[in-house]
Motif scaffolding. Structure first.
Motif, PDB file in Angstrom:
ATOM      1  N   GLY A 163       0.742  -1.259   0.111  1.00 19.64           N
ATOM      2  CA  GLY A 163       0.266   0.081  -0.088  1.00 19.64           C
ATOM      3  C   GLY A 163       0.787   1.298   0.042  1.00 19.64           C
ATOM      4  O   GLY A 163       1.893   1.331  -0.040  1.00 19.64           O
ATOM      5  N   TRP A 164       0.055   2.483   0.007  1.00 14.97           N
ATOM      6  CA  TRP A 164       0.613   3.582   0.360  1.00 14.97           C
ATOM      7  C   TRP A 164       0.996   4.136   1.674  1.00 14.97           C
ATOM      8  O   TRP A 164      -0.137   4.021   2.330  1.00 14.97           O
ATOM      9  CB  TRP A 164      -0.222   4.826  -0.795  1.00 14.97           C
ATOM     10  N   TYR A 165       2.057   4.621   2.071  1.00 12.02           N
ATOM     11  CA  TYR A 165       2.145   4.794   3.264  1.00 12.02           C
ATOM     12  C   TYR A 165       2.580   6.588   3.488  1.00 12.02           C
ATOM     13  O   TYR A 165       3.283   7.264   2.548  1.00 12.02           O
ATOM     14  CB  TYR A 165       3.112   4.139   4.021  1.00 12.02           C
ATOM     15  N   GLU A 166       2.347   7.112   4.476  1.00 11.63           N
ATOM     16  CA  GLU A 166       3.039   8.564   4.814  1.00 11.63           C
ATOM     17  C   GLU A 166       3.752   8.317   6.003  1.00 11.63           C
ATOM     18  O   GLU A 166       3.460   7.943   7.095  1.00 11.63           O
ATOM     19  CB  GLU A 166       1.881   9.685   5.262  1.00 11.63           C
ATOM     20  N   GLY A 167       5.007   9.108   5.804  1.00 13.75           N
ATOM     21  CA  GLY A 167       5.779   9.238   6.905  1.00 13.75           C
ATOM     22  C   GLY A 167       6.482  10.623   6.926  1.00 13.75           C
ATOM     23  O   GLY A 167       5.871  11.552   6.560  1.00 13.75           O
ATOM     24  N   VAL A 168       7.847  10.720   7.028  1.00 10.07           N
ATOM     25  CA  VAL A 168       8.686  11.935   6.811  1.00 10.07           C
ATOM     26  C   VAL A 168       8.392  12.287   5.480  1.00 10.07           C
ATOM     27  O   VAL A 168       8.273  13.280   5.056  1.00 10.07           O
ATOM     28  CB  VAL A 168      10.152  11.768   7.404  1.00 10.07           C
ATOM     29  N   GLU A 169       8.572  11.198   4.476  1.00 11.33           N
ATOM     30  CA  GLU A 169       8.260  11.384   3.187  1.00 11.33           C
ATOM     31  C   GLU A 169       7.261  10.155   2.814  1.00 11.33           C
ATOM     32  O   GLU A 169       7.457   9.037   3.379  1.00 11.33           O
ATOM     33  CB  GLU A 169       9.476  11.627   2.275  1.00 11.33           C
ATOM     34  N   PRO A 170       6.336  10.355   1.857  1.00  9.24           N
ATOM     35  CA  PRO A 170       5.376   9.230   1.425  1.00  9.24           C
ATOM     36  C   PRO A 170       6.211   8.118   0.732  1.00  9.24           C
ATOM     37  O   PRO A 170       7.366   8.452   0.148  1.00  9.24           O
ATOM     38  CB  PRO A 170       4.417   9.809   0.480  1.00  9.24           C
ATOM     39  N   TYR A 171       5.738   6.973   0.892  1.00  9.81           N
ATOM     40  CA  TYR A 171       6.526   5.930   0.092  1.00  9.81           C
ATOM     41  C   TYR A 171       5.257   4.657  -0.130  1.00  9.81           C
ATOM     42  O   TYR A 171       4.095   4.889   0.380  1.00  9.81           O
ATOM     43  CB  TYR A 171       7.573   5.239   1.112  1.00  9.81           C
ATOM     44  N   HIS A 172       5.853   3.971  -1.011  1.00 12.69           N
ATOM     45  CA  HIS A 172       4.928   3.005  -1.534  1.00 12.69           C
ATOM     46  C   HIS A 172       5.611   1.603  -1.294  1.00 12.69           C
ATOM     47  O   HIS A 172       6.923   1.369  -1.335  1.00 12.69           O
ATOM     48  CB  HIS A 172       4.779   3.094  -2.891  1.00 12.69           C
ATOM     49  N   ILE A 173       4.793   0.383  -0.755  1.00 10.72           N
ATOM     50  CA  ILE A 173       5.370  -0.813  -0.507  1.00 10.72           C
ATOM     51  C   ILE A 173       4.614  -2.084  -1.270  1.00 10.72           C
ATOM     52  O   ILE A 173       3.477  -1.715  -1.408  1.00 10.72           O
ATOM     53  CB  ILE A 173       5.204  -1.239   1.146  1.00 10.72           C
ATOM     54  N   THR A 174       5.321  -2.991  -1.879  1.00  9.37           N
ATOM     55  CA  THR A 174       4.699  -3.785  -2.749  1.00  9.37           C
ATOM     56  C   THR A 174       5.603  -5.198  -2.348  1.00  9.37           C
ATOM     57  O   THR A 174       6.578  -5.150  -1.665  1.00  9.37           O
ATOM     58  CB  THR A 174       4.961  -3.505  -4.127  1.00  9.37           C
ATOM     59  N   GLY A 175       5.058  -6.527  -2.748  1.00  7.25           N
ATOM     60  CA  GLY A 175       5.784  -7.503  -2.743  1.00  7.25           C
ATOM     61  C   GLY A 175       6.117  -7.984  -1.274  1.00  7.25           C
ATOM     62  O   GLY A 175       6.944  -8.769  -0.966  1.00  7.25           O
ATOM     63  N   THR A 176       5.163  -7.694  -0.340  1.00  7.58           N
ATOM     64  CA  THR A 176       5.100  -8.040   1.006  1.00  7.58           C
ATOM     65  C   THR A 176       4.879  -9.526   1.154  1.00  7.58           C
ATOM     66  O   THR A 176       4.049 -10.324   0.433  1.00  7.58           O
ATOM     67  CB  THR A 176       4.101  -7.460   1.959  1.00  7.58           C
ATOM     68  N   THR A 177       5.679 -10.351   1.971  1.00  8.90           N
ATOM     69  CA  THR A 177       5.892 -11.545   2.309  1.00  8.90           C
ATOM     70  C   THR A 177       6.264 -11.825   3.731  1.00  8.90           C
ATOM     71  O   THR A 177       6.706 -10.920   4.313  1.00  8.90           O
ATOM     72  CB  THR A 177       6.714 -12.521   1.355  1.00  8.90           C
ATOM     73  N   GLY A 178       5.738 -13.170   4.246  1.00 11.27           N
ATOM     74  CA  GLY A 178       6.160 -13.492   5.694  1.00 11.27           C
ATOM     75  C   GLY A 178       5.348 -13.062   6.607  1.00 11.27           C
ATOM     76  O   GLY A 178       4.163 -12.524   6.194  1.00 11.27           O
ATOM     77  N   THR A 179       5.764 -13.313   7.972  1.00  8.37           N
ATOM     78  CA  THR A 179       4.744 -13.046   9.132  1.00  8.37           C
ATOM     79  C   THR A 179       5.598 -12.611  10.361  1.00  8.37           C
ATOM     80  O   THR A 179       6.768 -12.578  10.467  1.00  8.37           O
ATOM     81  CB  THR A 179       4.158 -14.540   9.295  1.00  8.37           C
ATOM     82  N   VAL A 180       4.566 -12.124  11.279  1.00 10.04           N
ATOM     83  CA  VAL A 180       5.030 -11.656  12.527  1.00 10.04           C
ATOM     84  C   VAL A 180       4.107 -12.385  13.391  1.00 10.04           C
ATOM     85  O   VAL A 180       3.008 -12.523  13.287  1.00 10.04           O
ATOM     86  CB  VAL A 180       5.002 -10.019  12.677  1.00 10.04           C
ATOM     87  N   ARG A 181       4.823 -13.231  14.606  1.00 10.46           N
ATOM     88  CA  ARG A 181       4.129 -13.951  15.592  1.00 10.46           C
ATOM     89  C   ARG A 181       4.338 -13.048  16.907  1.00 10.46           C
ATOM     90  O   ARG A 181       5.361 -13.086  17.312  1.00 10.46           O
ATOM     91  CB  ARG A 181       4.520 -15.254  15.449  1.00 10.46           C
ATOM     92  N   THR A 182       3.003 -12.939  17.464  1.00  8.56           N
ATOM     93  CA  THR A 182       3.267 -12.305  18.764  1.00  8.56           C
ATOM     94  C   THR A 182       2.839 -13.375  19.971  1.00  8.56           C
ATOM     95  O   THR A 182       2.274 -14.460  19.518  1.00  8.56           O
ATOM     96  CB  THR A 182       2.370 -10.857  19.221  1.00  8.56           C
ATOM     97  N   VAL A 183       3.281 -13.016  20.919  1.00 13.95           N
ATOM     98  CA  VAL A 183       2.794 -14.038  22.158  1.00 13.95           C
ATOM     99  C   VAL A 183       1.523 -13.838  22.724  1.00 13.95           C
ATOM    100  O   VAL A 183       1.116 -12.630  23.012  1.00 13.95           O
ATOM    101  CB  VAL A 183       3.857 -13.539  23.640  1.00 13.95           C
TER     102      VAL A 183
END
Length: 278
Positions: free
Chosen positions: A185-205
């Motif tokens: 997706g599109w994101y806003e930070g100090v400068e805008p950026y775009h993220i593609t090709g996301t893979t993987g996982t985050v596992r929490t307790v």
């Protein structure tokens, strides 16, 4: 067709063309990661008196940070950090004992600056300096602070790097673990950026934000607030840049072994003097 109808149709066509232009130039949505979540709902490092943690941030196949750390219930602490040209290893027998650090600098251009930094810090004592073909090694002693803070700090740097993306919680999670997947997706930070090709996982307790493990990858293009900017950045630069982030946290029954270099540290009159390795 009368003039009034023709003008109306021309106006509708003009609006359609303008809408197509805006659709090509501007993203449909712009998302601020964690913008709808309070700070205490972001991913965090688990709390434990006895644990071992590892993690890495790799950007465009270059290691930006890699660490391994351990904190034991009986006081032993260990931390190794690799930042490419600089590798630092710390050891502390217990929370009240001195911290011994070995700093290996491979970049000749930053050796003098690193030495000046060590010598100007009143909390550090330069015990040994060795010149080798691989760079310069500094052995430093510090009598204050608890190395456990540095271990948790290194872990926090890796976990906070996960904030760059937003995540979607998987439906089939268990009571012991909650699984999240990063989102394009599109994101806003100090400068805008775009993220593609996301893979993987985050596992929490369980149902908490404490990260047990993470292995995620995404392609990031910045600055990119519009489709036109996205195309221009990719055409004129090396974007997108691929990021690989990994993290693992294991609590309980951790041991720390005193490194051999700590045992061999010179503490006599020659301490702090340079010598060439044979």
């Amino acid at each position: 067709m009368d003039r009034r109808t023709a003008r109306l149709l021309n106006g509708v066509l003009a609006l359609c063309c303008l809408a197509l232009v805006f659709a090509a130039v501007y993203p449909f949505t712009s998302v601020n990661p964690h913008s709808k979540k309070p700070v205490d709902e972001r991913f965090t490092v688990p709390e434990s008196d006895d644990y071992r943690a590892t993690g890495a941030i790799v950007a465009a196949s270059e290691t930006a940070l890699e660490f391994e750390g351990a904190v034991t219930a009986d006081g032993g602490r260990y931390l190794h950090i690799d930042e490419g040209d600089v590798r630092t290893e710390h050891f502390q027998a217990s929370s009240g004992d001195p911290i011994y650090s070995r700093i290996v600098v491979e970049d000749d251009g930053s050796t003098d600056r690193r030495r000046e930094q060590i010598q100007s810090d009143t909390e550090w004592e330069l015990l040994q300096e060795d010149q080798t073909e691989g760079g310069v090694t500094f052995i430093v002693k510090q009598d204050t602070n608890d190395l456990a803070d540095k271990v948790s700090g290194a872990a926090s740097v890796v976990v906070r790097s996960l904030y760059v993306s937003r995540y979607e919680r998987e439906a089939d999670t268990s009571q012991d673990v909650t699984v999240y997947k990063p989102k394009n997706g599109w994101y806003e930070g100090v400068e805008p950026y775009h993220i593609t090709g996301t893979t993987g996982t985050v596992r929490t307790v369980g149902d908490t934000t404490a990260v047990r493990s993470a292995t995620v990858t995404w392609d990031q293009t910045r600055p990119a607030g519009t489709y036109a900017e996205l195309a221009l950045v990719r055409l004129t630069g090396d974007a997108p840049k691929t990021f690989d982030i990994s993290f693992e946290f294991k609590s309980g029954e951790t041991t720390v072994t005193r490194p051999a270099w700590v045992t061999k540290v010179r503490t006599g009159p020659e301490a702090g003097q340079s010598r060439n390795a044979s």
